[in-house]
Enzyme design. Structure first.
Site, PDB file in Angstrom:
ATOM      1  N   HIS A 177       1.235   2.848  -4.076  1.00 51.29           N
ATOM      2  CA  HIS A 177       1.635   3.853  -3.092  1.00 51.29           C
ATOM      3  C   HIS A 177       0.356   4.273  -2.348  1.00 51.29           C
ATOM      4  CE1 HIS A 177       2.930   7.874  -1.733  1.00 51.29           C
ATOM      5  NE2 HIS A 177       4.174   7.507  -1.989  1.00 51.29           N
ATOM      6  N   ASP A 215      -0.956   6.025 -12.084  1.00 51.79           N
ATOM      7  CA  ASP A 215      -0.037   6.788 -11.245  1.00 51.79           C
ATOM      8  C   ASP A 215       1.328   6.703 -11.917  1.00 51.79           C
ATOM      9  OD1 ASP A 215       1.857   7.622  -9.444  1.00 51.79           O
ATOM     10  OD2 ASP A 215       1.192   6.342  -7.793  1.00 51.79           O
ATOM     11  N   GLN A 217       6.482   7.644 -10.904  1.00 50.45           N
ATOM     12  CA  GLN A 217       7.817   7.053 -11.007  1.00 50.45           C
ATOM     13  C   GLN A 217       8.200   6.723 -12.447  1.00 50.45           C
ATOM     14  OE1 GLN A 217       9.844   6.919  -8.516  1.00 50.45           O
ATOM     15  NE2 GLN A 217       8.475   7.216  -6.776  1.00 50.45           N
ATOM     16  N   LYS A 222       9.778  15.189  -8.911  1.00 50.37           N
ATOM     17  CA  LYS A 222      10.552  13.965  -9.150  1.00 50.37           C
ATOM     18  C   LYS A 222      11.214  13.997 -10.525  1.00 50.37           C
ATOM     19  CE  LYS A 222       7.429  10.979  -6.451  1.00 50.37           C
ATOM     20  NZ  LYS A 222       7.981  11.019  -5.108  1.00 50.37           N
ATOM     21  N   CYS A 262       5.733   4.539   2.023  1.00 50.25           N
ATOM     22  CA  CYS A 262       4.306   4.785   1.757  1.00 50.25           C
ATOM     23  C   CYS A 262       3.647   3.598   1.062  1.00 50.25           C
ATOM     24  CB  CYS A 262       4.097   6.055   0.935  1.00 50.25           C
ATOM     25  SG  CYS A 262       4.674   7.523   1.755  1.00 50.25           S
TER      26      CYS A 262
END
Lengths: 155, 414
Positions: free
Chosen positions: B121, B198, B201, B224, B364
């Site tokens: 991302h 990261d 997600q 999220k 993104c």
């Protein structure tokens, strides 16, 4: 907000059967436009003969609105002078930003009016037009410099 | 099905759009919020709104206590050994920038290399571009194959004594690929490199233990995972946080301030200058309670089943190209696709008219899309509240789009 307002038949027709798609070898004006938001890219080619647009084509990838708008633009500016073409760009942009414009001058382009109800899509509709405007401006300012240089040399 | 039990918890799912029930398939962008999270936000503002770590009065003490309690809940949720390893940020983006700025500036030198992947991302790419430009360091990229799986043999070749950091996404927000972080981290550590993950997600969708991952930094966002926007998390090994210089300077992060210099608090407070998003950070703890009540393993199992259904149904639609791994154990519930006749924006527009919310564009991840050879994709992303009827609605909408944008016979000349 009906979908038919956005996807008028004439728009879908230009999207599925684009007019003037392709490049022009030895074009007088070549300009690229891009919409960083959606990654749409498009190039416009203009050939001038005797001060008028004798041929204009475009290539690119993008949504139905950006592609149909480019196709319709090429249809409408063929035969016009650069000055007339820029005037049409001005009127088209004015229409897309909600101003009243004479319907007879825009013709089929009026079908893109519906896009105004979908604010995020306005940039799709104006992509080819903004690119053309920029290309003409660059062409004219380059020519202006050449002419100014020629004039000063004469003096 | 899990979704049938939890859908009642999400008031927004009772909304209609253009007279049709809302079908929300954009949880990778932001998740919806359960009633108890919304109520907890209101409760903070109505009952104990006060600044934290300052006030010597009842409601300020309550706000401070709940803020720190939330930190503890998050630490336990991700298996951190101590709450002090959890730094509240605004978002995943801010958490990664914190590391790039505070750790990166102190540790990256000219000629050093940072290894990323081609599926990052922008938030795990641009901060490293900025750092590399400032320090004259180099970025290297692990490629992915046609299934969206990282090519680890290539990673091995990229690693060297120049590698100072490996920064990689746990789960791709486009391909859905779940990357083998444990293996990546072990290899990086063996080469002497630090590892950032990261996890924006992954943490919302599956059991994640920072100990198991073996990374040094893990970043994720509250919004999220059923929490409010404005609260993100950076988890880091305590010794790393302790050695790092501060990020933002200001109130709240200092011990003693003189005109010429200051001393700083210990982590995590050293990295939390100024008034944070108090309500959002507190309520993220409520979201964690909610998710834990359901169980992350149950959520993962539900999403895996529904991802299977989604992939099978979409594959039945003529002209649809699916991206990402086919193996369900290597992917999460993020499904990006292209259609032969309609551009993603047009697809999303048609779906919107059916009350269906999906994402269209580059999500993104411009380099990833360049690698896929498409300018944009349409993305449906799942969460615990999605069910098969959401996917059926998506498939019906795709048929409408295909019909609308298919080439038609030239109109008869008038």
């Amino acid at each position: 907000m009906a979908l038919d307002d956005l996807y008028r038949e004439v728009i879908l027709d230009h999207y599925t059967r684009p007019r003037n798609k392709g490049t022009i070898d030895g074009a007088d004006i070549t300009v690229e436009g891009a919409n960083p938001l959606c990654g749409d890219e498009l190039s416009v080619y203009v050939k001038l003969t005797g001060g008028r647009i004798s041929d204009v084509r475009f290539v690119g990838r993008g949504c139905s609105i950006s592609q149909a708008s480019a196709s319709m633009m090429t249809d409408q500016i063929k035969g016009k002078t650069l000055h007339e073409a820029r005037a049409l760009v001005g009127q088209f942009k004015a229409m897309m930003h909600g101003e009243e414009v004479p319907e007879e001058e825009l013709g089929d382009l009026m079908a893109l009016q519906g896009v105004r109800k979908f604010p995020v899509r306005i940039k799709c509709a104006t992509l080819a037009w903004v690119a053309l405007d920029q290309g003409v401006e660059e062409f004219e300012s380059a020519r202006g410099k050449v002419e100014a240089k020629a004039t000063s040399e004469v003096e | 099905m899990l979704a049938e039990r939890v859908r009642e918890d999400f008031p927004i799912l009772k909304q209609t759009v253009y007279g049709k029930p809302l079908v929300y398939l954009d949880s990778a962008a932001t998740s919806q919020k359960p009633r108890r999270v919304i109520d907890a936000l209101v409760r903070y503002y109505q009952e104990y709104n006060a600044n934290i770590h300052r006030g010597i009065y009842r409601i300020a003490e309550e706000a401070t206590m709940r803020y720190e309690q939330s930190r503890g809940k998050i630490a336990a949720f991700i298996g951190a050994t101590r709450p002090e390893e959890v730094v509240f940020t605004r978002s995943t983006t801010e958490a990664i920038n914190l590391v790039a700025y505070a750790w990166g500036r102190a540790n990256i030198r000219a000629g050093d290399e940072i290894i990323l992947t081609e599926m990052e991302h922008h938030s795990n790419l641009v901060p490293w571009q900025l750092l590399a430009a400032e320090k004259q360091a180099k970025l290297r990229f692990i490629p992915f194959d046609g299934q969206g799986i990282l090519q680890l043999d290539e990673y091995q070749r990229l690693l060297s004594e120049r590698t100072k950091l490996v920064a990689v996404t746990h789960q791709s927000n486009v391909l859905g690929t779940i990357n083998p972080i444990k293996e990546i981290a072990m290899t990086a550590h063996a080469a002497g490199a630090t590892v950032l993950v990261d996890a924006a997600q992954s943490v919302p969708h599956m059991p994640v233990s920072v100990g198991d991952l073996g990374a040094d930094f893990v970043a994720f966002s509250g919004h999220k995972m059923c929490g409010p926007t404005g609260a993100g998390v950076l988890w880091a090994r305590y010794d790393l946080l302790d050695a790092m210089p501060p990020f933002h300077g200001g109130g709240e992060m200092i011990m003693l301030v003189q005109l010429e210099s200051s001393t700083y608090k210990d982590p995590p407070h050293k990295f939390e200058a100024g008034t944070p998003s108090i309500a959002d950070c507190i309520v993220l703890g409520e979201a964690v309670d909610y998710l834990q009540g359901i169980g992350m393993a149950a959520i993962r199992a539900h999403e895996q089943r529904l991802t299977d259904y989604t992939l099978r149904r979409l594959a039945e639609v003529e002209g649809v190209t699916l991206f990402g791994p086919r193996q369900l154990d290597r992917r999460g519930g993020v499904v990006a696709f292209a259609t032969d006749v309609a551009h993603p924006h047009d697809v999303a527009q048609v779906l919107d008219q059916e009350g269906i919310a999906v994402r269209a564009g580059h999500h993104c991840t411009q380099p990833l899309h360049r690698r896929l050879g498409v300018a944009a994709t349409t993305r449906a992303s799942l969460y615990l509240y999605n069910n098969e009827s959401d996917i059926d609605a998506l498939v019906r909408g795709l048929h409408v789009a295909r019909h609308l944008f298919s080439p038609r016979p030239a109109p008869a000349k008038r």
